[in-house]
Write a protein that holds these residues in place. Sequence first.
Motif, PDB file in Angstrom:
ATOM      1  N   GLY A  58      28.202  67.240  78.031  1.00  0.00           N
ATOM      2  CA  GLY A  58      26.860  66.714  78.258  1.00  0.00           C
ATOM      3  C   GLY A  58      26.799  65.331  78.861  1.00  0.00           C
ATOM      4  N   GLY A  59      27.935  64.710  79.056  1.00  0.00           N
ATOM      5  CA  GLY A  59      27.922  63.389  79.656  1.00  0.00           C
ATOM      6  C   GLY A  59      27.533  63.436  81.122  1.00  0.00           C
ATOM      7  N   GLY A  60      27.321  62.258  81.690  1.00  0.00           N
ATOM      8  CA  GLY A  60      26.961  62.197  83.085  1.00  0.00           C
ATOM      9  C   GLY A  60      26.496  60.818  83.481  1.00  0.00           C
ATOM     10  N   LEU A  61      25.913  60.757  84.661  1.00  0.00           N
ATOM     11  CA  LEU A  61      25.388  59.500  85.199  1.00  0.00           C
ATOM     12  C   LEU A  61      23.868  59.507  85.088  1.00  0.00           C
ATOM     13  CD1 LEU A  61      25.695  56.855  86.838  1.00  0.00           C
ATOM     14  CD2 LEU A  61      25.617  58.275  88.914  1.00  0.00           C
ATOM     15  N   VAL A  62      23.329  58.449  84.529  1.00  0.00           N
ATOM     16  CA  VAL A  62      21.887  58.366  84.343  1.00  0.00           C
ATOM     17  C   VAL A  62      21.446  56.922  84.573  1.00  0.00           C
ATOM     18  CG1 VAL A  62      22.082  57.953  81.854  1.00  0.00           C
ATOM     19  CG2 VAL A  62      19.995  58.977  82.772  1.00  0.00           C
ATOM     20  N   GLN A  63      20.217  56.756  85.000  1.00  0.00           N
ATOM     21  CA  GLN A  63      19.680  55.416  85.189  1.00  0.00           C
ATOM     22  C   GLN A  63      19.235  54.828  83.858  1.00  0.00           C
ATOM     23  OE1 GLN A  63      16.565  55.739  88.159  1.00  0.00           O
ATOM     24  NE2 GLN A  63      18.018  55.267  89.793  1.00  0.00           N
ATOM     25  N   ALA A  64      19.222  53.524  83.799  1.00  0.00           N
ATOM     26  CA  ALA A  64      18.747  52.850  82.589  1.00  0.00           C
ATOM     27  C   ALA A  64      17.349  53.351  82.231  1.00  0.00           C
ATOM     28  CB  ALA A  64      18.740  51.346  82.797  1.00  0.00           C
ATOM     29  N   GLY A  65      17.139  53.576  80.951  1.00  0.00           N
ATOM     30  CA  GLY A  65      15.877  54.121  80.479  1.00  0.00           C
ATOM     31  C   GLY A  65      15.854  55.635  80.397  1.00  0.00           C
ATOM     32  N   GLY A  66      16.865  56.252  80.941  1.00  0.00           N
ATOM     33  CA  GLY A  66      16.929  57.713  80.935  1.00  0.00           C
ATOM     34  C   GLY A  66      17.508  58.266  79.646  1.00  0.00           C
ATOM     35  N   SER A  67      17.693  59.572  79.631  1.00  0.00           N
ATOM     36  CA  SER A  67      18.164  60.262  78.432  1.00  0.00           C
ATOM     37  C   SER A  67      19.295  61.220  78.769  1.00  0.00           C
ATOM     38  CB  SER A  67      17.027  61.059  77.786  1.00  0.00           C
ATOM     39  OG  SER A  67      15.972  60.219  77.383  1.00  0.00           O
ATOM     40  N   LEU A  68      20.134  61.436  77.780  1.00  0.00           N
ATOM     41  CA  LEU A  68      21.177  62.452  77.854  1.00  0.00           C
ATOM     42  C   LEU A  68      21.328  63.081  76.472  1.00  0.00           C
ATOM     43  CD1 LEU A  68      24.126  60.844  79.908  1.00  0.00           C
ATOM     44  CD2 LEU A  68      22.726  62.797  80.593  1.00  0.00           C
TER      45      LEU A  68
END
Length: 124
Positions: A7-17
């Motif tokens: 479930g990991g990955g690249l996300v912008q600040a404020g986002g969710s994973l």
Amino acid sequence: VQLQASGGGLVQAGGSLRLSCAASERISRTDMGWFRQAPGKEREFVAAHRWNSGTSYYADSVKGRFTVSRDNAQNTESLQMNDLKPEDTAVYYCAGRRTGILSTIRNQSAYYYWGQGTQVTVSS
């Protein structure tokens, strides 16, 4: 018990994973923990879930943003991460233990089973 984190990955600040930890055996009587290791830093406690009480425990840095949950039917423990920050960037590991006193639930040395880790990168 074999654990596999995903479930990991690249996300912008404020986002969710949402991270998942799939176990090869039943985890209904297993404390499950999440730890992370950022580049150049030691691995640290993130969150844990006590099997008998269902109580969750969180590091101060993630409290109010991260939530653990469990699906015993699927033998899966999850870590919902909201409002992600660049400082959350790390490799995240799930871990499990079938015995242990409550006071050690934040200690990585108290866990016997470990997943392989999944990378979470939060961009600013």
